[in-house]
Scaffold this active site. Structure first.
Site, PDB file in Angstrom:
ATOM      1  N   SER A 284      -6.133 -11.098  11.670  1.00 20.93           N
ATOM      2  CA  SER A 284      -4.821 -11.375  12.260  1.00 20.93           C
ATOM      3  C   SER A 284      -4.796 -11.030  13.753  1.00 20.93           C
ATOM      4  O   SER A 284      -5.605 -10.218  14.236  1.00 20.93           O
ATOM      5  CB  SER A 284      -3.754 -10.556  11.535  1.00 20.93           C
ATOM      6  OG  SER A 284      -4.006  -9.179  11.730  1.00 20.93           O
TER       7      SER A 284
ATOM      8  N   CYS B 192      -7.019 -20.074   8.309  1.00 15.91           N
ATOM      9  CA  CYS B 192      -6.626 -19.945   9.715  1.00 15.91           C
ATOM     10  C   CYS B 192      -6.505 -21.317  10.354  1.00 15.91           C
ATOM     11  O   CYS B 192      -5.904 -21.465  11.405  1.00 15.91           O
ATOM     12  CB  CYS B 192      -7.629 -19.104  10.479  1.00 15.91           C
ATOM     13  SG  CYS B 192      -9.203 -19.924  10.705  1.00 15.91           S
TER      14      CYS B 192
ATOM     15  N   PHE C 179      -9.683 -11.526   4.498  1.00 13.77           N
ATOM     16  CA  PHE C 179      -9.771 -11.810   3.061  1.00 13.77           C
ATOM     17  C   PHE C 179      -9.915 -13.288   2.752  1.00 13.77           C
ATOM     18  O   PHE C 179     -10.344 -13.666   1.662  1.00 13.77           O
ATOM     19  CB  PHE C 179      -8.510 -11.275   2.339  1.00 13.77           C
ATOM     20  CG  PHE C 179      -7.313 -12.176   2.472  1.00 13.77           C
ATOM     21  CD1 PHE C 179      -7.150 -13.263   1.603  1.00 13.77           C
ATOM     22  CD2 PHE C 179      -6.361 -11.989   3.467  1.00 13.77           C
ATOM     23  CE1 PHE C 179      -6.069 -14.132   1.737  1.00 13.77           C
ATOM     24  CE2 PHE C 179      -5.288 -12.851   3.602  1.00 13.77           C
ATOM     25  CZ  PHE C 179      -5.142 -13.914   2.733  1.00 13.77           C
TER      26      PHE C 179
ATOM     27  N   GLU D 298     -11.252  -5.437   2.385  1.00 13.75           N
ATOM     28  CA  GLU D 298     -11.122  -4.553   1.220  1.00 13.75           C
ATOM     29  C   GLU D 298     -10.377  -5.259   0.079  1.00 13.75           C
ATOM     30  O   GLU D 298     -10.340  -4.757  -1.042  1.00 13.75           O
ATOM     31  CB  GLU D 298     -10.409  -3.250   1.613  1.00 13.75           C
ATOM     32  CG  GLU D 298      -8.934  -3.380   1.982  1.00 13.75           C
ATOM     33  CD  GLU D 298      -8.700  -3.865   3.414  1.00 13.75           C
ATOM     34  OE1 GLU D 298      -9.546  -4.614   3.949  1.00 13.75           O
ATOM     35  OE2 GLU D 298      -7.638  -3.521   3.970  1.00 13.75           O
TER      36      GLU D 298
ATOM     37  N   LYS E 295     -18.245  -4.798   7.675  1.00  9.49           N
ATOM     38  CA  LYS E 295     -17.081  -4.212   6.992  1.00  9.49           C
ATOM     39  C   LYS E 295     -16.280  -5.380   6.421  1.00  9.49           C
ATOM     40  O   LYS E 295     -15.474  -5.997   7.104  1.00  9.49           O
ATOM     41  CB  LYS E 295     -16.248  -3.412   8.002  1.00  9.49           C
ATOM     42  CG  LYS E 295     -15.415  -2.284   7.436  1.00  9.49           C
ATOM     43  CD  LYS E 295     -14.354  -2.704   6.444  1.00  9.49           C
ATOM     44  CE  LYS E 295     -13.158  -3.391   7.050  1.00  9.49           C
ATOM     45  NZ  LYS E 295     -12.238  -3.944   6.031  1.00  9.49           N
TER      46      LYS E 295
ATOM     47  N   GLU F 164       3.187 -16.625  11.990  1.00 12.18           N
ATOM     48  CA  GLU F 164       2.203 -17.202  11.053  1.00 12.18           C
ATOM     49  C   GLU F 164       2.636 -16.823   9.628  1.00 12.18           C
ATOM     50  O   GLU F 164       2.700 -15.637   9.298  1.00 12.18           O
ATOM     51  CB  GLU F 164       0.807 -16.650  11.355  1.00 12.18           C
ATOM     52  CG  GLU F 164      -0.288 -17.266  10.496  1.00 12.18           C
ATOM     53  CD  GLU F 164      -1.671 -16.682  10.793  1.00 12.18           C
ATOM     54  OE1 GLU F 164      -1.778 -15.502  11.150  1.00 12.18           O
ATOM     55  OE2 GLU F 164      -2.655 -17.437  10.658  1.00 12.18           O
TER      56      GLU F 164
HETATM   57  P1  NAD Z   1      -6.144  -8.632   8.751  1.00 12.06           P
HETATM   58  O1  NAD Z   1      -6.053  -8.609  10.228  1.00 12.06           O
HETATM   59  O2  NAD Z   1      -5.084  -7.960   7.967  1.00 12.06           O
HETATM   60  O3  NAD Z   1      -7.524  -7.943   8.284  1.00 12.06           O
HETATM   61  C1  NAD Z   1      -8.740  -8.276   8.905  1.00 12.06           C
HETATM   62  C2  NAD Z   1      -9.656  -7.065   8.856  1.00 12.06           C
HETATM   63  O4  NAD Z   1      -9.064  -5.997   9.592  1.00 12.06           O
HETATM   64  C3  NAD Z   1      -9.894  -6.555   7.431  1.00 12.06           C
HETATM   65  O5  NAD Z   1     -11.259  -6.247   7.292  1.00 12.06           O
HETATM   66  C4  NAD Z   1      -9.019  -5.322   7.354  1.00 12.06           C
HETATM   67  O6  NAD Z   1      -9.571  -4.314   6.544  1.00 12.06           O
HETATM   68  C5  NAD Z   1      -8.931  -4.835   8.786  1.00 12.06           C
HETATM   69  N1  NAD Z   1      -7.634  -4.201   9.087  1.00 12.06           N
HETATM   70  C6  NAD Z   1      -6.440  -4.447   8.486  1.00 12.06           C
HETATM   71  N2  NAD Z   1      -5.468  -3.709   9.049  1.00 12.06           N
HETATM   72  C7  NAD Z   1      -6.059  -2.984  10.024  1.00 12.06           C
HETATM   73  C8  NAD Z   1      -5.579  -2.040  10.976  1.00 12.06           C
HETATM   74  N3  NAD Z   1      -4.294  -1.691  11.022  1.00 12.06           N
HETATM   75  N4  NAD Z   1      -6.449  -1.504  11.845  1.00 12.06           N
HETATM   76  C9  NAD Z   1      -7.762  -1.846  11.819  1.00 12.06           C
HETATM   77  N5  NAD Z   1      -8.263  -2.736  10.925  1.00 12.06           N
HETATM   78  C10 NAD Z   1      -7.433  -3.297  10.048  1.00 12.06           C
HETATM   79  O7  NAD Z   1      -6.316 -10.167   8.325  1.00 12.06           O
HETATM   80  P2  NAD Z   1      -6.334 -10.796   6.866  1.00 12.06           P
HETATM   81  O8  NAD Z   1      -4.956 -10.731   6.315  1.00 12.06           O
HETATM   82  O9  NAD Z   1      -7.438 -10.228   6.089  1.00 12.06           O
HETATM   83  O10 NAD Z   1      -6.710 -12.316   7.214  1.00 12.06           O
HETATM   84  C11 NAD Z   1      -5.761 -13.287   7.567  1.00 12.06           C
HETATM   85  C12 NAD Z   1      -5.654 -13.438   9.066  1.00 12.06           C
HETATM   86  O11 NAD Z   1      -6.924 -13.768   9.624  1.00 12.06           O
HETATM   87  C13 NAD Z   1      -4.735 -14.582   9.470  1.00 12.06           C
HETATM   88  O12 NAD Z   1      -3.982 -14.179  10.590  1.00 12.06           O
HETATM   89  C14 NAD Z   1      -5.691 -15.707   9.848  1.00 12.06           C
HETATM   90  O13 NAD Z   1      -5.161 -16.652  10.753  1.00 12.06           O
HETATM   91  C15 NAD Z   1      -6.800 -14.920  10.468  1.00 12.06           C
HETATM   92  N6  NAD Z   1      -8.053 -15.667  10.467  1.00 12.06           N
HETATM   93  C16 NAD Z   1      -8.504 -16.168  11.648  1.00 12.06           C
HETATM   94  C17 NAD Z   1      -9.666 -16.908  11.692  1.00 12.06           C
HETATM   95  C18 NAD Z   1     -10.175 -17.477  12.990  1.00 12.06           C
HETATM   96  O14 NAD Z   1     -11.335 -17.864  13.038  1.00 12.06           O
HETATM   97  N7  NAD Z   1      -9.372 -17.556  14.031  1.00 12.06           N
HETATM   98  C19 NAD Z   1     -10.390 -17.137  10.507  1.00 12.06           C
HETATM   99  C20 NAD Z   1      -9.901 -16.600   9.311  1.00 12.06           C
HETATM  100  C21 NAD Z   1      -8.728 -15.851   9.309  1.00 12.06           C
END
Ligand code: NAD
Length: 507
Positions: free
Chosen positions: A236, A291, A159, A186, A183, A391
């Protein structure tokens, strides 16, 4: 029709993109996209059905047959047009992004701009996708490589950068000759969809780019789908680790860019004013939801005396809705995120850290329902405390102290995360030692958020990344292509007589 049902039906729906058409999902499961400053519902997004995921992949599979043979110039020109369209729509894109994500308008423009840089890079795909050729590796024999597209690729995005991160993925995948299923998050899919509309307007043919929405079930369906060859995930560590193993098991090439705990090290010889400004911006900008946020500060030796000045600087930051002029810190993405961050702050107090600045429940006039947490600073933080070990992903800066640069390096290398880090110093020798000995993907020297431009690739170490190749830059060309090595010999009728060769040598 009562008020409630009218309100629900009048809200716009976020469409799927399948085979060049924006279509309404048949799903029975939907969730609201909410403005985090006001709680106004902006749209409803579907959790796509299995059939819809299959249809998107099938459209991408069908489009691959002709797209893979499309000349380089045709592919490149689409991205030339696309970068122009993104520039022309910058203000509209930023406003949409701020409304659904919460970050300030200038930062939203930055989000779009950092993605735009990747689109510009995709426009030079002709140079990026060149193979190699060695002439005369044996008599009359040449060897050369082709970087061929893989087929259907998929991307799953978080997000926090709803413009930049989708643009890390589909432009380079498509420019290299693949087709794509995206994808988006959401939580804020609307700006991503506007960027997708512009991609079609720029000339991306039907079926080459497809979009499905959803959460866990849709992600798992993409991980398992036998026709998807490569999958890129950003999010994450918990979800990324699951995605990596599930998709790898299904035979895909996978890259997962994941969570972080980015340490900024400050030596006492650093330029104090510049350093404190950089730290306040990098810790609290985007409400800490980057991130690459500098969420952890390691003050070395006499720099430990700088805490009061840092607190004073943090207090000057303006907490308000992202679209209001002068805002420095906008709301967190959701009520759940605000509660989670407040919970971390409480745990820091309980576990004995010193709360130097408490940003909980700030009064934001006119936006009393927003998910706001103001800049928060803890000192006296130690490994073992939750605010250090996990985090937080909010505007919370945790401060640790170290006696020497070596101690600071040892501390950082012992942390499981290795996304970004920075050192502030006027000593070239100290900076050089830091860059050599630190085990972190992105290193900044007097720069707090060292996100590389697309001439390079974003990377990560240890728990912050799974998979070998990064999501843009040169590495992603290798990620989205298969190298084929061709060794060829052509016979002149009367010049070359190689005879029977029963050895492995080329003659
Ligand atoms: P998230 O992991 O909750 O969601 C990421 C994606 O995974 C979304 O599209 C979501 O719909 C999907 N998702 C969520 N729960 C899921 C599950 N149980 N099973 C399968 N898919 C699932 O992450 P977020 O909260 O949207 O974003 C923040 C996180 O992203 C932080 O940890 C941040 O550090 C990380 N991030 C990392 C980078 C990088 O380049 N290293 C860049 C941006 C964000």
């Amino acid at each position: 029709m009562n008020e409630m049902s009218r309100a629900v039906t009048e809200v716009a729906t976020v469409k799927l993109l399948i085979d060049g058409k924006f279509v309404e999902s048949r799903s029975t499961q939907w969730r609201d996209v909410v403005n985090p400053a006001t709680q106004v519902v902006l749209a409803r997004v579907p959790m796509a059905t299995r059939d819809e995921v299959d249809a998107a992949v099938a459209a991408a599979q069908a489009a691959f047959k002709s797209w893979r043979k499309t000349p380089i110039g045709t592919r490149a020109r689409i991205f030339l047009k696309y970068q122009q369209l993104i520039r022309e729509h910058m203000a509209e894109l930023a406003a949409l992004l701020t409304a659904e994500q919460g970050k300030t308008l200038p930062d939203a423009e930055g989000d779009v701009f950092r993605g735009l840089e990747v689109v510009e890079h995709a426009a030079s795909i002709g140079n990026l996708q060149l193979g190699e050729l060695a002439n005369n590796v044996a008599s009359g024999v040449d060897t050369y490589t082709l970087l061929q597209p893989l087929g259907v690729c998929a991307g799953i995005t978080p997000f926090n950068f709803p413009a930049m991160i989708p643009l890390w993925m589909f432009p380079m995948a498509i420019a290299t000759g693949n087709t794509f299923v995206l994808k988006p998050s959401e939580q804020d899919p609307m700006v991503t969809m506007r960027l997708v509309e512009l991609a079609l307007e720029a000339g991306v043919p039907k079926g080459v780019l497809n979009v499905v929405h959803g959460g866990e079930e849709v992600v798992n369906a993409l991980c398992d789908h036998p026709d998807i060859k490569a999958l890129s995930f950003v999010g994450s560590t918990k979800v990324g680790t699951h995605v990596y193993h599930r998709a790898s098991l299904a035979g895909k090439r996978v890259q997962c860019m994941m969570g972080a705990k980015n340490h900024a090290v400050v030596l006492a010889d650093a330029n104090k004013e510049q350093t404190l400004n950089a730290l306040a911006g990098a810790a609290f900008g985007a409400a800490g939801q980057r991130c690459m946020a500098a969420s952890t500060l390691v003050l070395v030796g006499e720099a430990q005396a700088w805490i009061p000045e840092l607190v004073a600087k943090a207090k000057t930051l303006c907490v308000n809705a992202g679209h209001e002029p002068g805002t420095d810190v906008g709301p967190l993405i959701s009520c759940a995120a605000r509660e989670r961050v407040e919970g971390y702050i409480e745990s820091g107090v309980q576990q004995g850290a010193t709360l130097e600045l408490d940003g909980r429940k700030p009064h934001v006039a006119g936006y009393e329902n927003g998910n706001f947490v103001g800049p928060t600073i803890f000192s006296g933080v130690k490994p073992g405390m939750r605010i250090y070990d996990e985090e937080i992903f909010g505007p919370v800066l945790v401060i640790l102290s170290a006696d020497s640069l070596d101690d600071a390096i040892a501390l950082i290398n012992a942390n499981p995360n290795g996304n970004g880090t920075a050192i502030f110093t006027q000593s070239g020798a100290a900076a050089r030692r830091f860059q050599d000995d630190i085990d972190v993907g992105q290193v900044g020297i007097n720069l707090p958020i060292p996100v590389p431009v697309p001439l390079f690739s974003f990377t990560g170490s240890r728990a912050s990344k799974l998979g070998d190749l990064g999501p843009y830059g040169k590495q992603v060309v290798l990620f989205y292509t298969q190298t084929k090595t061709v060794t060829q010999r052509w016979f002149d009728d009367d010049t070359l007589h190689v005879g029977v060769n029963t050895t492995i040598s080329l003659k």
